[in-house]
Design a protein around this motif. Structure first.
Motif, PDB file in Angstrom:
ATOM      1  N   THR A  20       0.864  -1.174   0.000  1.00 35.05           N
ATOM      2  CA  THR A  20       0.000   0.000   0.000  1.00 35.05           C
ATOM      3  C   THR A  20       0.901   1.225   0.000  1.00 35.05           C
ATOM      4  OG1 THR A  20      -1.708  -1.164   1.234  1.00 35.05           O
ATOM      5  CG2 THR A  20      -1.820   1.243   1.220  1.00 35.05           C
ATOM      6  N   GLU A  21       0.684   2.082  -0.971  1.00 35.70           N
ATOM      7  CA  GLU A  21       1.464   3.317  -1.093  1.00 35.70           C
ATOM      8  C   GLU A  21       0.508   4.476  -0.816  1.00 35.70           C
ATOM      9  OE1 GLU A  21       4.874   5.287  -1.392  1.00 35.70           O
ATOM     10  OE2 GLU A  21       4.807   3.161  -1.848  1.00 35.70           O
ATOM     11  N   ILE A  22       0.870   5.359   0.111  1.00 38.68           N
ATOM     12  CA  ILE A  22       0.025   6.499   0.450  1.00 38.68           C
ATOM     13  C   ILE A  22       0.649   7.750  -0.150  1.00 38.68           C
ATOM     14  CG2 ILE A  22      -0.914   7.911   2.313  1.00 38.68           C
ATOM     15  CD1 ILE A  22      -0.911   5.322   4.009  1.00 38.68           C
ATOM     16  N   THR A  24       0.314  11.859  -0.437  1.00 34.69           N
ATOM     17  CA  THR A  24      -0.251  13.017   0.244  1.00 34.69           C
ATOM     18  C   THR A  24       0.074  14.277  -0.543  1.00 34.69           C
ATOM     19  OG1 THR A  24       0.108  11.922   2.359  1.00 34.69           O
ATOM     20  CG2 THR A  24      -0.309  14.277   2.423  1.00 34.69           C
ATOM     21  N   LYS A  29      -5.315  12.936   0.364  1.00 30.97           N
ATOM     22  CA  LYS A  29      -4.552  11.697   0.469  1.00 30.97           C
ATOM     23  C   LYS A  29      -5.184  10.629  -0.416  1.00 30.97           C
ATOM     24  CE  LYS A  29      -2.777  12.148   5.116  1.00 30.97           C
ATOM     25  NZ  LYS A  29      -2.600  11.508   6.403  1.00 30.97           N
ATOM     26  N   ALA A  31      -4.668   6.273  -0.989  1.00 26.36           N
ATOM     27  CA  ALA A  31      -4.006   5.019  -0.643  1.00 26.36           C
ATOM     28  C   ALA A  31      -4.178   4.072  -1.821  1.00 26.36           C
ATOM     29  CB  ALA A  31      -4.594   4.426   0.620  1.00 26.36           C
ATOM     30  N   LYS A  33      -3.155   0.322  -3.620  1.00 22.81           N
ATOM     31  CA  LYS A  33      -2.589  -1.009  -3.506  1.00 22.81           C
ATOM     32  C   LYS A  33      -2.001  -1.359  -4.855  1.00 22.81           C
ATOM     33  CE  LYS A  33      -5.291  -2.982   0.178  1.00 22.81           C
ATOM     34  NZ  LYS A  33      -4.384  -3.584   1.100  1.00 22.81           N
TER      35      LYS A  33
END
Length: 64
Positions: A20-22, A24, A29, A31, A33
């Motif tokens: 999972t890469e968040i 910002t 934001k 998120a 996958k």
């Protein structure tokens, strides 16, 4: 497939797995996958060109 057999940072084993890469951007934001190659020793992540382009697209949409 990566151009190397082991992690260039620590020489650890690299495996493909879902992460999972968040992203910002200010108060926004996202998120995501996606699949990445991850070092089992130091957890360094390596992304395919397709994944990088997708991440850049999402970032641009958040900024816009």
């Amino acid at each position: 497939m990566l151009p190397f057999d082991e992690c260039p940072v620590c020489a650890g084993l690299i495996v493909e797995k879902e992460v999972t890469e968040i992203i910002t951007c200010g108060k926004k934001k996202a998120a995501l996958k996606l699949y990445a190659y991850v070092c089992c020793k130091c957890s360094e992540r390596f992304y395919s060109l397709k994944s990088i382009k997708h991440l850049e697209k999402i970032r641009a949409e958040l900024e816009g």
